[in-house]
Design a protein around this motif. Structure first.
Motif, PDB file in Angstrom:
ATOM      1  N   GLU A  86       0.820  -1.205   0.000  1.00 40.49           N
ATOM      2  CA  GLU A  86       0.000   0.000   0.000  1.00 40.49           C
ATOM      3  C   GLU A  86       0.862   1.266   0.000  1.00 40.49           C
ATOM      4  OE1 GLU A  86      -2.355  -0.794   3.432  1.00 40.49           O
ATOM      5  OE2 GLU A  86      -3.871  -1.931   2.323  1.00 40.49           O
ATOM      6  N   THR A  87       1.945   1.241   0.767  1.00 40.26           N
ATOM      7  CA  THR A  87       2.857   2.382   0.800  1.00 40.26           C
ATOM      8  C   THR A  87       3.518   2.589  -0.552  1.00 40.26           C
ATOM      9  OG1 THR A  87       3.306   2.048   3.157  1.00 40.26           O
ATOM     10  CG2 THR A  87       4.898   3.356   1.923  1.00 40.26           C
ATOM     11  N   LEU A  88       3.921   1.500  -1.182  1.00 40.33           N
ATOM     12  CA  LEU A  88       4.560   1.578  -2.493  1.00 40.33           C
ATOM     13  C   LEU A  88       3.580   2.103  -3.540  1.00 40.33           C
ATOM     14  CD1 LEU A  88       7.205   1.003  -3.943  1.00 40.33           C
ATOM     15  CD2 LEU A  88       6.446  -1.360  -4.275  1.00 40.33           C
ATOM     16  N   ARG A  89       2.356   1.621  -3.503  1.00 40.37           N
ATOM     17  CA  ARG A  89       1.328   2.112  -4.428  1.00 40.37           C
ATOM     18  C   ARG A  89       1.101   3.610  -4.222  1.00 40.37           C
ATOM     19  NH1 ARG A  89      -3.896  -0.364  -2.813  1.00 40.37           N
ATOM     20  NH2 ARG A  89      -3.963   1.429  -1.422  1.00 40.37           N
ATOM     21  N   SER A  90       1.027   4.031  -2.986  1.00 39.35           N
ATOM     22  CA  SER A  90       0.824   5.450  -2.697  1.00 39.35           C
ATOM     23  C   SER A  90       1.989   6.298  -3.198  1.00 39.35           C
ATOM     24  CB  SER A  90       0.644   5.670  -1.187  1.00 39.35           C
ATOM     25  OG  SER A  90      -0.541   5.046  -0.723  1.00 39.35           O
ATOM     26  N   ALA A  91       3.200   5.762  -3.087  1.00 35.34           N
ATOM     27  CA  ALA A  91       4.374   6.498  -3.564  1.00 35.34           C
ATOM     28  C   ALA A  91       4.302   6.689  -5.077  1.00 35.34           C
ATOM     29  CB  ALA A  91       5.650   5.753  -3.184  1.00 35.34           C
ATOM     30  N   ALA A  92       3.855   5.669  -5.800  1.00 34.40           N
ATOM     31  CA  ALA A  92       3.727   5.777  -7.253  1.00 34.40           C
ATOM     32  C   ALA A  92       2.673   6.817  -7.627  1.00 34.40           C
ATOM     33  CB  ALA A  92       3.375   4.424  -7.858  1.00 34.40           C
ATOM     34  N   ARG A 115      -0.517  -8.164  -6.770  1.00 34.53           N
ATOM     35  CA  ARG A 115      -0.629  -7.327  -7.967  1.00 34.53           C
ATOM     36  C   ARG A 115      -1.952  -6.570  -7.977  1.00 34.53           C
ATOM     37  NH1 ARG A 115       2.001 -12.075  -9.634  1.00 34.53           N
ATOM     38  NH2 ARG A 115       0.129 -13.079 -10.516  1.00 34.53           N
ATOM     39  N   ASP A 116      -2.999  -7.193  -7.431  1.00 37.83           N
ATOM     40  CA  ASP A 116      -4.281  -6.508  -7.366  1.00 37.83           C
ATOM     41  C   ASP A 116      -4.234  -5.293  -6.443  1.00 37.83           C
ATOM     42  OD1 ASP A 116      -5.513  -8.150  -9.195  1.00 37.83           O
ATOM     43  OD2 ASP A 116      -6.483  -9.434  -7.702  1.00 37.83           O
ATOM     44  N   VAL A 117      -3.430  -5.374  -5.384  1.00 33.96           N
ATOM     45  CA  VAL A 117      -3.265  -4.201  -4.511  1.00 33.96           C
ATOM     46  C   VAL A 117      -2.658  -3.053  -5.304  1.00 33.96           C
ATOM     47  CG1 VAL A 117      -2.080  -3.287  -2.486  1.00 33.96           C
ATOM     48  CG2 VAL A 117      -3.069  -5.571  -2.408  1.00 33.96           C
ATOM     49  N   ILE A 118      -1.632  -3.332  -6.094  1.00 30.05           N
ATOM     50  CA  ILE A 118      -0.992  -2.303  -6.917  1.00 30.05           C
ATOM     51  C   ILE A 118      -1.949  -1.792  -7.986  1.00 30.05           C
ATOM     52  CG2 ILE A 118       0.930  -1.795  -8.462  1.00 30.05           C
ATOM     53  CD1 ILE A 118       1.827  -2.233  -5.606  1.00 30.05           C
ATOM     54  N   ARG A 119      -2.747  -2.671  -8.554  1.00 27.99           N
ATOM     55  CA  ARG A 119      -3.685  -2.267  -9.609  1.00 27.99           C
ATOM     56  C   ARG A 119      -4.663  -1.190  -9.146  1.00 27.99           C
ATOM     57  NH1 ARG A 119      -3.517  -8.267 -11.074  1.00 27.99           N
ATOM     58  NH2 ARG A 119      -2.510  -8.253 -13.134  1.00 27.99           N
ATOM     59  N   GLN A 120      -4.902  -1.122  -7.861  1.00 24.55           N
ATOM     60  CA  GLN A 120      -5.829  -0.124  -7.344  1.00 24.55           C
ATOM     61  C   GLN A 120      -5.333   1.304  -7.561  1.00 24.55           C
ATOM     62  OE1 GLN A 120      -6.826  -1.163  -3.285  1.00 24.55           O
ATOM     63  NE2 GLN A 120      -7.440  -3.231  -3.872  1.00 24.55           N
ATOM     64  N   ALA A 121      -4.093   1.455  -7.989  1.00 30.60           N
ATOM     65  CA  ALA A 121      -3.579   2.794  -8.320  1.00 30.60           C
ATOM     66  C   ALA A 121      -4.362   3.418  -9.460  1.00 30.60           C
ATOM     67  CB  ALA A 121      -2.098   2.715  -8.690  1.00 30.60           C
ATOM     68  N   THR A 122      -4.977   2.602 -10.313  1.00 29.09           N
ATOM     69  CA  THR A 122      -5.751   3.145 -11.433  1.00 29.09           C
ATOM     70  C   THR A 122      -6.985   3.892 -10.960  1.00 29.09           C
ATOM     71  OG1 THR A 122      -7.025   1.099 -11.724  1.00 29.09           O
ATOM     72  CG2 THR A 122      -4.963   1.306 -12.970  1.00 29.09           C
ATOM     73  N   ARG A 123      -7.360   3.703  -9.715  1.00 28.31           N
ATOM     74  CA  ARG A 123      -8.521   4.406  -9.178  1.00 28.31           C
ATOM     75  C   ARG A 123      -8.204   5.860  -8.845  1.00 28.31           C
ATOM     76  NH1 ARG A 123     -10.586  -0.408  -5.042  1.00 28.31           N
ATOM     77  NH2 ARG A 123     -11.211  -1.878  -6.681  1.00 28.31           N
ATOM     78  N   ALA A 124      -6.928   6.217  -8.859  1.00 26.10           N
ATOM     79  CA  ALA A 124      -6.542   7.593  -8.538  1.00 26.10           C
ATOM     80  C   ALA A 124      -7.037   8.575  -9.585  1.00 26.10           C
ATOM     81  CB  ALA A 124      -5.020   7.694  -8.397  1.00 26.10           C
ATOM     82  N   ALA A 125      -7.069   8.161 -10.847  1.00 24.94           N
ATOM     83  CA  ALA A 125      -7.514   9.017 -11.947  1.00 24.94           C
ATOM     84  C   ALA A 125      -7.745   8.139 -13.164  1.00 24.94           C
ATOM     85  CB  ALA A 125      -6.477  10.094 -12.256  1.00 24.94           C
ATOM     86  N   ASP A 126      -8.597   8.604 -14.084  1.00 29.19           N
ATOM     87  CA  ASP A 126      -8.935   7.744 -15.222  1.00 29.19           C
ATOM     88  C   ASP A 126      -7.873   7.727 -16.313  1.00 29.19           C
ATOM     89  OD1 ASP A 126      -9.258  10.226 -16.376  1.00 29.19           O
ATOM     90  OD2 ASP A 126     -11.425  10.033 -16.693  1.00 29.19           O
ATOM     91  N   ASP A 127      -6.779   8.471 -16.122  1.00 31.95           N
ATOM     92  CA  ASP A 127      -5.698   8.447 -17.114  1.00 31.95           C
ATOM     93  C   ASP A 127      -4.481   7.664 -16.625  1.00 31.95           C
ATOM     94  OD1 ASP A 127      -4.945  10.283 -15.174  1.00 31.95           O
ATOM     95  OD2 ASP A 127      -3.923  11.600 -16.598  1.00 31.95           O
ATOM     96  N   VAL A 128      -4.621   6.997 -15.484  1.00 33.31           N
ATOM     97  CA  VAL A 128      -3.510   6.225 -14.926  1.00 33.31           C
ATOM     98  C   VAL A 128      -3.567   4.798 -15.458  1.00 33.31           C
ATOM     99  CG1 VAL A 128      -2.460   5.289 -12.829  1.00 33.31           C
ATOM    100  CG2 VAL A 128      -3.359   7.632 -12.842  1.00 33.31           C
ATOM    101  N   VAL A 129      -2.444   4.327 -15.991  1.00 33.45           N
ATOM    102  CA  VAL A 129      -2.330   2.980 -16.542  1.00 33.45           C
ATOM    103  C   VAL A 129      -1.252   2.227 -15.763  1.00 33.45           C
ATOM    104  CG1 VAL A 129      -1.716   1.606 -18.570  1.00 33.45           C
ATOM    105  CG2 VAL A 129      -3.028   3.725 -18.848  1.00 33.45           C
ATOM    106  N   VAL A 130      -1.580   1.044 -15.271  1.00 27.96           N
ATOM    107  CA  VAL A 130      -0.605   0.184 -14.594  1.00 27.96           C
ATOM    108  C   VAL A 130      -0.272  -0.980 -15.508  1.00 27.96           C
ATOM    109  CG1 VAL A 130      -0.184  -1.373 -12.656  1.00 27.96           C
ATOM    110  CG2 VAL A 130      -1.380   0.786 -12.273  1.00 27.96           C
ATOM    111  N   ARG A 131       1.025  -1.208 -15.704  1.00 25.24           N
ATOM    112  CA  ARG A 131       1.481  -2.378 -16.455  1.00 25.24           C
ATOM    113  C   ARG A 131       2.609  -3.050 -15.667  1.00 25.24           C
ATOM    114  NH1 ARG A 131      -2.571  -1.988 -18.656  1.00 25.24           N
ATOM    115  NH2 ARG A 131      -3.076  -1.872 -20.883  1.00 25.24           N
TER     116      ARG A 131
END
Length: 203
Positions: A86-92, A115-131
């Motif tokens: 969660e901390t790493l996702r927030s940092a990204a 990986r699903d925890v990291i994928r939640q970064a896409t919820r920050a904005a609709d232009d965020v892409v996680v690969r």
């Protein structure tokens, strides 16, 4: 805590995957993933330089208790990893919010639920892409490479424990798989080519 994330992964996977979009521009979070010894940091540094994107070293976000466990040869548990992920996702996400067009992150992300925890970064904005860039290698190769390391807290016996919990990301459509059996230069070049295809396809 594990049940919460497992439920999300099993019941709503489509909400956690990055959909292909037609709007522009996109901000990319590239997660360089795989077991110890696969070359995550080397590939991530290369991509960071060639793409001119900020680099985030996932190991830097482990609490000292996690580092101490790994240095002692004790595998991390799911409970050890949740706050780190969660901390790493927030940092990204924070890096993107600061104005960066994307970032490159190292994270072992051995399980689908991680990986699903990291994928939640896409919820920050609709232009965020996680690969995810999955660096794929067999246990014998990665064990050999880890044994060559000097002064690193990840010990060679941790490779076996990581392979024991590894859930390879087959069928996950936001994952780029790169074989690491070649030279470092070959692996870096292949990863760069594959990442550029993603950027060109979505940009």
């Amino acid at each position: 805590m594990l049940a919460k994330y497992e439920t999300a992964a099993l019941t709503t996977p489509s909400t956690l995957h990055t959909p292909l979009r037609t709007t522009k521009p996109f901000r990319h979070i590239f997660i360089i993933t795989g077991p110890a010894g696969c070359g995550k940091s080397s590939v991530a540094h290369y991509l960071s330089r060639t793409l001119d994107l900020p680099y985030i070293e996932g190991d830097d976000f482990h609490p000292q208790s996690n580092i101490d466990k790994m240095a002692s040869g004790v595998p991390l548990t799911d409970d050890d990893r949740w706050s780190w992920l969660e901390t790493l996702r927030s940092a990204a996400v924070t890096t993107l919010e600061s104005g960066a067009p994307g970032c490159v992150v190292t994270c072992s992300a051995l399980k689908r639920v991680y990986r699903d925890v990291i994928r939640q970064a896409t919820r920050a904005a609709d232009d965020v892409v996680v690969r995810f860039v999955y660096l794929r290698g067999n246990k014998e190769l990665l064990l050999h490479r880890v044994k060559q390391r000097k002064d690193h807290y990840m010990k060679d016996d941790m490779v076996a424990s990581q392979f024991a919990v590894l859930e390879e990301p087959w069928g996950e459509d936001d994952v780029i798989s790169v074989d690491v059996s070649g030279t470092l230069e070959q692996v870096q070049r292949t990863a760069g080519e594959e990442v550029n295809r993603v950027i060109e396809g979505l940009a």
